[in-house]
Design a protein around this motif. Structure first.
Motif, PDB file in Angstrom:
ATOM      1  N   SER A 158      44.362  81.138  39.210  1.00 27.38           N
ATOM      2  CA  SER A 158      44.671  79.676  38.607  1.00 27.38           C
ATOM      3  C   SER A 158      45.506  78.925  39.303  1.00 27.38           C
ATOM      4  CB  SER A 158      44.588  79.614  37.282  1.00 27.38           C
ATOM      5  OG  SER A 158      43.705  80.434  36.413  1.00 27.38           O
ATOM      6  N   GLY A 159      45.599  79.288  40.863  1.00 22.41           N
ATOM      7  CA  GLY A 159      46.718  78.262  41.573  1.00 22.41           C
ATOM      8  C   GLY A 159      48.129  78.903  41.629  1.00 22.41           C
ATOM      9  N   LYS A 160      48.433  79.833  40.733  1.00 26.26           N
ATOM     10  CA  LYS A 160      49.963  80.405  40.537  1.00 26.26           C
ATOM     11  C   LYS A 160      50.221  81.499  41.381  1.00 26.26           C
ATOM     12  CE  LYS A 160      53.657  81.221  37.801  1.00 26.26           C
ATOM     13  NZ  LYS A 160      54.327  81.279  36.309  1.00 26.26           N
ATOM     14  N   ALA A 161      50.986  81.503  42.202  1.00 27.41           N
ATOM     15  CA  ALA A 161      51.392  82.888  43.027  1.00 27.41           C
ATOM     16  C   ALA A 161      52.125  83.824  42.424  1.00 27.41           C
ATOM     17  CB  ALA A 161      51.813  82.498  44.414  1.00 27.41           C
ATOM     18  N   TYR A 162      51.790  84.991  42.428  1.00 26.93           N
ATOM     19  CA  TYR A 162      52.779  86.046  41.964  1.00 26.93           C
ATOM     20  C   TYR A 162      53.201  86.973  42.925  1.00 26.93           C
ATOM     21  CZ  TYR A 162      50.953  84.299  37.476  1.00 26.93           C
ATOM     22  OH  TYR A 162      50.600  83.323  36.354  1.00 26.93           O
ATOM     23  N   THR A 163      54.350  87.458  42.946  1.00 24.39           N
ATOM     24  CA  THR A 163      54.865  88.397  43.962  1.00 24.39           C
ATOM     25  C   THR A 163      54.372  90.034  43.525  1.00 24.39           C
ATOM     26  OG1 THR A 163      56.646  89.283  42.401  1.00 24.39           O
ATOM     27  CG2 THR A 163      57.076  87.280  43.890  1.00 24.39           C
ATOM     28  N   TRP A 164      54.571  90.744  44.248  1.00 25.18           N
ATOM     29  CA  TRP A 164      53.946  92.234  44.229  1.00 25.18           C
ATOM     30  C   TRP A 164      54.482  92.745  42.888  1.00 25.18           C
ATOM     31  CZ3 TRP A 164      54.256  96.576  48.344  1.00 25.18           C
ATOM     32  CH2 TRP A 164      53.547  97.595  48.324  1.00 25.18           C
ATOM     33  N   ALA A 165      55.771  92.431  42.589  1.00 24.61           N
ATOM     34  CA  ALA A 165      56.328  93.168  41.423  1.00 24.61           C
ATOM     35  C   ALA A 165      55.918  92.346  39.991  1.00 24.61           C
ATOM     36  CB  ALA A 165      57.891  93.128  41.605  1.00 24.61           C
ATOM     37  N   GLU A 166      55.705  91.103  40.461  1.00 22.44           N
ATOM     38  CA  GLU A 166      54.976  90.292  39.314  1.00 22.44           C
ATOM     39  C   GLU A 166      53.576  90.886  38.921  1.00 22.44           C
ATOM     40  OE1 GLU A 166      57.584  85.913  39.454  1.00 22.44           O
ATOM     41  OE2 GLU A 166      55.787  86.465  40.575  1.00 22.44           O
ATOM     42  N   SER A 167      52.904  90.907  40.059  1.00 17.76           N
ATOM     43  CA  SER A 167      51.612  91.360  39.873  1.00 17.76           C
ATOM     44  C   SER A 167      51.349  92.735  39.176  1.00 17.76           C
ATOM     45  CB  SER A 167      50.771  91.464  41.134  1.00 17.76           C
ATOM     46  OG  SER A 167      50.835  89.915  41.973  1.00 17.76           O
ATOM     47  N   ASP A 168      52.259  93.500  39.351  1.00 20.52           N
ATOM     48  CA  ASP A 168      52.200  95.058  39.050  1.00 20.52           C
ATOM     49  C   ASP A 168      52.575  94.760  37.276  1.00 20.52           C
ATOM     50  OD1 ASP A 168      52.170  96.132  41.463  1.00 20.52           O
ATOM     51  OD2 ASP A 168      54.128  96.778  41.620  1.00 20.52           O
ATOM     52  N   GLY A 169      53.549  93.962  37.057  1.00 19.26           N
ATOM     53  CA  GLY A 169      53.713  93.891  35.484  1.00 19.26           C
ATOM     54  C   GLY A 169      52.716  93.368  34.997  1.00 19.26           C
ATOM     55  N   ARG A 170      52.043  92.122  35.505  1.00 17.67           N
ATOM     56  CA  ARG A 170      51.146  91.660  34.750  1.00 17.67           C
ATOM     57  C   ARG A 170      49.539  92.546  34.582  1.00 17.67           C
ATOM     58  NH1 ARG A 170      48.504  87.269  37.113  1.00 17.67           N
ATOM     59  NH2 ARG A 170      48.380  86.325  35.136  1.00 17.67           N
ATOM     60  N   ALA A 171      49.480  93.507  35.543  1.00 15.83           N
ATOM     61  CA  ALA A 171      48.424  94.272  35.761  1.00 15.83           C
ATOM     62  C   ALA A 171      48.531  95.475  34.470  1.00 15.83           C
ATOM     63  CB  ALA A 171      48.512  95.073  37.160  1.00 15.83           C
ATOM     64  N   VAL A 172      50.009  95.985  34.507  1.00 17.86           N
ATOM     65  CA  VAL A 172      49.957  96.848  33.185  1.00 17.86           C
ATOM     66  C   VAL A 172      49.653  96.311  31.984  1.00 17.86           C
ATOM     67  CG1 VAL A 172      52.034  97.847  32.116  1.00 17.86           C
ATOM     68  CG2 VAL A 172      52.169  98.181  34.700  1.00 17.86           C
ATOM     69  N   GLN A 173      50.097  94.989  31.746  1.00 15.84           N
ATOM     70  CA  GLN A 173      49.475  94.173  30.304  1.00 15.84           C
ATOM     71  C   GLN A 173      48.051  94.295  30.505  1.00 15.84           C
ATOM     72  OE1 GLN A 173      51.588  90.636  29.504  1.00 15.84           O
ATOM     73  NE2 GLN A 173      52.964  91.098  31.142  1.00 15.84           N
ATOM     74  N   ALA A 174      47.484  93.991  31.380  1.00 14.27           N
ATOM     75  CA  ALA A 174      45.880  93.768  31.427  1.00 14.27           C
ATOM     76  C   ALA A 174      45.277  95.618  31.298  1.00 14.27           C
ATOM     77  CB  ALA A 174      45.431  93.271  32.811  1.00 14.27           C
ATOM     78  N   MET A 175      45.962  96.101  32.066  1.00 12.67           N
ATOM     79  CA  MET A 175      45.354  97.585  31.928  1.00 12.67           C
ATOM     80  C   MET A 175      45.441  98.135  30.381  1.00 12.67           C
ATOM     81  SD  MET A 175      43.942  98.202  34.859  1.00 12.67           S
ATOM     82  CE  MET A 175      43.888  96.240  35.065  1.00 12.67           C
ATOM     83  N   THR A 176      46.642  97.883  29.801  1.00  7.53           N
ATOM     84  CA  THR A 176      46.807  98.265  28.436  1.00  7.53           C
ATOM     85  C   THR A 176      45.676  97.671  27.456  1.00  7.53           C
ATOM     86  OG1 THR A 176      49.123  98.656  28.809  1.00  7.53           O
ATOM     87  CG2 THR A 176      48.572  98.203  26.703  1.00  7.53           C
ATOM     88  N   TYR A 177      45.582  96.315  27.745  1.00 10.57           N
ATOM     89  CA  TYR A 177      44.448  95.690  26.770  1.00 10.57           C
ATOM     90  C   TYR A 177      43.237  96.203  27.067  1.00 10.57           C
ATOM     91  CZ  TYR A 177      41.603  91.718  25.512  1.00 10.57           C
ATOM     92  OH  TYR A 177      40.580  91.033  24.494  1.00 10.57           O
ATOM     93  N   ILE A 178      42.709  96.661  28.303  1.00 11.94           N
ATOM     94  CA  ILE A 178      41.285  97.202  28.467  1.00 11.94           C
ATOM     95  C   ILE A 178      41.324  98.359  27.952  1.00 11.94           C
ATOM     96  CG2 ILE A 178      39.790  97.703  30.334  1.00 11.94           C
ATOM     97  CD1 ILE A 178      41.119  95.719  32.376  1.00 11.94           C
ATOM     98  N   VAL A 179      42.214  99.485  28.062  1.00  8.40           N
ATOM     99  CA  VAL A 179      42.318 100.753  27.425  1.00  8.40           C
ATOM    100  C   VAL A 179      42.206 100.705  25.964  1.00  8.40           C
ATOM    101  CG1 VAL A 179      43.027 102.903  27.424  1.00  8.40           C
ATOM    102  CG2 VAL A 179      43.176 101.713  29.565  1.00  8.40           C
TER     103      VAL A 179
END
Length: 345
Positions: A176-197
């Motif tokens: 949505s137009g906001k950039a995230y670093t590699w580390a920030e993207s990893d952290g956000r992915a962990v939250q999303a993967m947790t949600y999906i599982v």
């Protein structure tokens, strides 16, 4: 662990006793993937192929078993264990707009994907459903569609979320137009993967369903960031991919690299999970003797499984891209021979 005790006695009646602990390891499952998700049945015929990797996008209207893929059900029902990689990356749909569809009598509307991944300079950045969209519940309809189709398969599979998070995040992400670093993207992915599982586990699932999260396993910090114990309590497998892309790459070194990081960096729950190698391969440009390299894999896996750390349970050869078998007939013969040996046999 079991224990065996042996007592020997000579003719004079003198006796000696010795004991040893031992562990019987299950066979490793040799597996396969054929380029384009094509029917691998002919390639697998006559070999000890017991595992298979497939790739799907949640955006696709035909996640399970996939459009025109009845052979996948046949293989699964015959005992081949399936690793189904389900991605937020958008493909397999007519366009990247919003979707409205009906699942089991319920109408779902899912907005257009708002994230870009794999942002390598000079390339077109693929679109994906954003981690923020997942956490806001905007992708629940995609999960419901996949689950409804999955329930018709008649058997359980391993659901691997994402192909390679490290490849997706290596150059950062944008949502949505906001950039995230590699580390920030990893952290956000962990939250999303947790949600999906958690979303899937809250529903009735086919018996034998398991979960993992996909990594290429080429960056140690990323591997550590994406495997917190809070997520690993929800997952059934560790996962990383293995490729030989240099003349100096040995099978032992390539399969060992990420395992060594796991042993040092991850917690006890993660280390208790068996490893599913969704992709492994040999790049013929640098290693033209693919068959010779493949022949070194069984002893490498046996040695690693005899050492401390997680047990490598499945290895699925990636006959595409970096791992494309060339010539194919020679490569398949090498795979059949490798999978006929311990620790596969």
């Amino acid at each position: 662990m079991s224990r065996v005790t042996v007592t020997v006695r000579d003719s004079a009646g003198q006796a000696a006793t010795a004991a040893a602990n031992y562990t019987i390891l299950p066979p490793v499952l040799g597996g396969y993937y054929l380029s384009g998700g094509a029917d691998p049945t002919a390639d697998m015929a006559g070999g000890n192929f017991r595992s298979l990797t497939q790739y799907r996008s949640f955006a696709d209207g035909y996640v399970f078993p996939g459009y025109n893929r009845p052979w996948l059900v046949t293989l699964g029902r015959s005992g081949v264990l399936l690793n189904m990689v389900l991605e937020l990356k958008h493909y397999g749909a007519p366009d990247t707009g919003p979707q409205t569809f009906v699942v089991d009598g319920v109408t779902h509307t899912v907005p257009a994907p708002t994230m870009t991944i794999q942002q390598r300079p000079g390339t077109v950045w693929p679109k994906a459903y954003g981690y923020g969209q997942v956490l806001a519940g905007q992708c629940d309809g995609l999960f419901a569609r996949a689950l409804s189709q999955y329930r018709t398969m008649g058997f359980g599979v391993n659901i691997q979320l994402a192909s390679e998070l490290d490849t997706d995040h290596e150059f950062g992400t944008t949502e949505s137009g906001k950039a995230y670093t590699w580390a920030e993207s990893d952290g956000r992915a962990v939250q999303a993967m947790t949600y999906i599982v958690d979303w899937f586990r809250a529903k009735a699932l086919p018996q034998g369903t398991t979960f993992s999260v996909g990594l290429g396993g080429f960056d140690r910090d990323c591997f550590r960031r994406t495997h917190p114990e809070s997520l690993m309590t929800r997952l059934d497998h560790l996962q990383w991919n293995v490729y030989a892309t240099s003349p100096g790459h040995t099978a032992l070194d390539r399969f060992r690299r990420t395992k060594d990081w796991a042993v040092v960096d991850l917690g006890p729950v993660a280390l208790s999970r068996p490893v599913l190698i969704a992709e492994w391969g040999v790049r013929v440009a640098e290693l033209p003797d693919q068959a010779g390299w493949i022949a070194t894999v069984p002893p490498a896996i046996a040695r690693l499984n005899a050492e401390r750390g997680p047990f490598i349970a499945r290895t699925n050869y990636f006959n595409s891209g970096w791992g494309a078998l060339n010539p194919k007939v020679t490569g398949l013969a090498a795979l059949r021979a490798a999978y006929a040996r311990p620790p596969y046999a």
